[in-house]
Enzyme design. Structure first.
Site, PDB file in Angstrom:
ATOM      1  CB  VAL A 229      -0.938   0.002   1.213  1.00 18.64           C
ATOM      2  CG1 VAL A 229      -1.779   1.277   1.221  1.00 18.64           C
ATOM      3  CG2 VAL A 229      -1.851  -1.228   1.188  1.00 18.64           C
TER       4      VAL A 229
ATOM      5  N   GLY B 297       2.497  13.688   1.945  1.00 16.23           N
ATOM      6  CA  GLY B 297       2.928  14.283   3.211  1.00 16.23           C
ATOM      7  C   GLY B 297       2.297  13.635   4.420  1.00 16.23           C
ATOM      8  NE  ARG B 298       4.305  11.425   8.771  1.00 20.13           N
ATOM      9  CZ  ARG B 298       5.420  12.152   8.688  1.00 20.13           C
ATOM     10  NH1 ARG B 298       6.350  11.843   7.800  1.00 20.13           N
ATOM     11  NH2 ARG B 298       5.622  13.169   9.483  1.00 20.13           N
TER      12      ARG B 298
ATOM     13  CB  THR C 270       9.628  13.920   9.146  1.00 18.95           C
ATOM     14  OG1 THR C 270       8.466  13.827   8.332  1.00 18.95           O
ATOM     15  CG2 THR C 270       9.749  12.648   9.986  1.00 18.95           C
TER      16      THR C 270
ATOM     17  CG  ASP D 226       0.481   8.748   9.389  1.00 21.40           C
ATOM     18  OD1 ASP D 226      -0.313   9.083   8.494  1.00 21.40           O
ATOM     19  OD2 ASP D 226       1.187   7.726   9.332  1.00 21.40           O
TER      20      ASP D 226
ATOM     21  NE  ARG E 211       0.652   7.806   6.017  1.00 23.56           N
ATOM     22  CZ  ARG E 211       1.806   7.162   5.990  1.00 23.56           C
ATOM     23  NH1 ARG E 211       2.302   6.742   4.838  1.00 23.56           N
ATOM     24  NH2 ARG E 211       2.468   6.914   7.112  1.00 23.56           N
TER      25      ARG E 211
END
Length: 208
Positions: A59, A103-104, A124, A136, A138
């Site tokens: 993924v 960018g997550r 990051t 994050d 996502r």
């Protein structure tokens, strides 16, 4: 890996199927509309799955800078190419290219702002947080919906990120094992990768 509660996936509408020749071999390329989000899967071996072999799946989170421009600030482009090569060699599996993950999950322009903050010394994770975003953001429901439509409900996942395995498992995709792709660290991305290992649960580099 299993999850006790299976969440409902969004509807994945398969809108196109074609062939995509690459330097790794020719994949079936399947285009999906998942409730307004466009995703693609590059697959091999789906029509005649080999007996006793689980599909290898990646993924892959969209990354324009790494995937298209070859940026060495991350390892995304190298991970994508390594996954395509590994899956073609394995003969059974798919790469699901997850749109909306730039960018997550914060988007391309916000990622560039995060890069600027990293230029000044932030890592990051802290760069995303400083911009008011989660570390994050996502989601994996659309990717899981595509995997289930492809019949890939029991897989070996090509990823160093346990969060991805846990996320797709929530939607009924059983991750039997995670496999680490052999992409080396580079001087340009070692700080970024070490931050993910130390602060975001990614697998450590294997020792000799």
């Amino acid at each position: 890996m299993v999850t006790s509660t299976v969440l409902k996936t969004p509807h994945a509408e398969r809108v196109a199927t074609t062939l995509l020749p690459t330097r790794h071999g020719t994949f079936a390329m399947l285009g999906y509309d998942v409730e307004g989000v466009e995703l693609v899967a590059l697959a091999v071996g789906l029509e005649a799955p080999p007996d006793g072999i689980l599909p290898w799946v990646r993924v892959h989170s969209e990354c324009l800078t790494g995937d298209a421009f070859g940026s060495l600030r991350c390892d995304c482009g190298e991970q994508l190419q390594a996954a395509l090569a590994a899956i073609m060699d394995h003969g059974y599996g798919a790469v699901v290219y997850a749109r909306g993950h730039e960018g997550r999950g914060i988007g391309l322009l916000e990622k560039l702002k995060a890069y600027a903050l990293q230029d000044s010394g932030l890592d990051t994770l802290d760069a995303n947080l400083a911009l008011g975003h989660p570390g994050d953001a996502r989601r994996y429901d659309a990717a899981a919906a595509v995997l289930l439509d492809l019949g890939l409900s029991r897989i070996e996942l090509l990823s160093s990120n346990p969060t991805k395995a846990e996320a797709v498992a929530e939607y009924g995709v059983e991750v039997v094992r995670r496999l680490r792709l052999g992409v080396p660290d580079r001087p340009e991305n070692v700080f970024y990768l070490n931050t993910k290992r130390e602060r975001m649960r990614h697998d450590s580099m294997p020792t000799e």
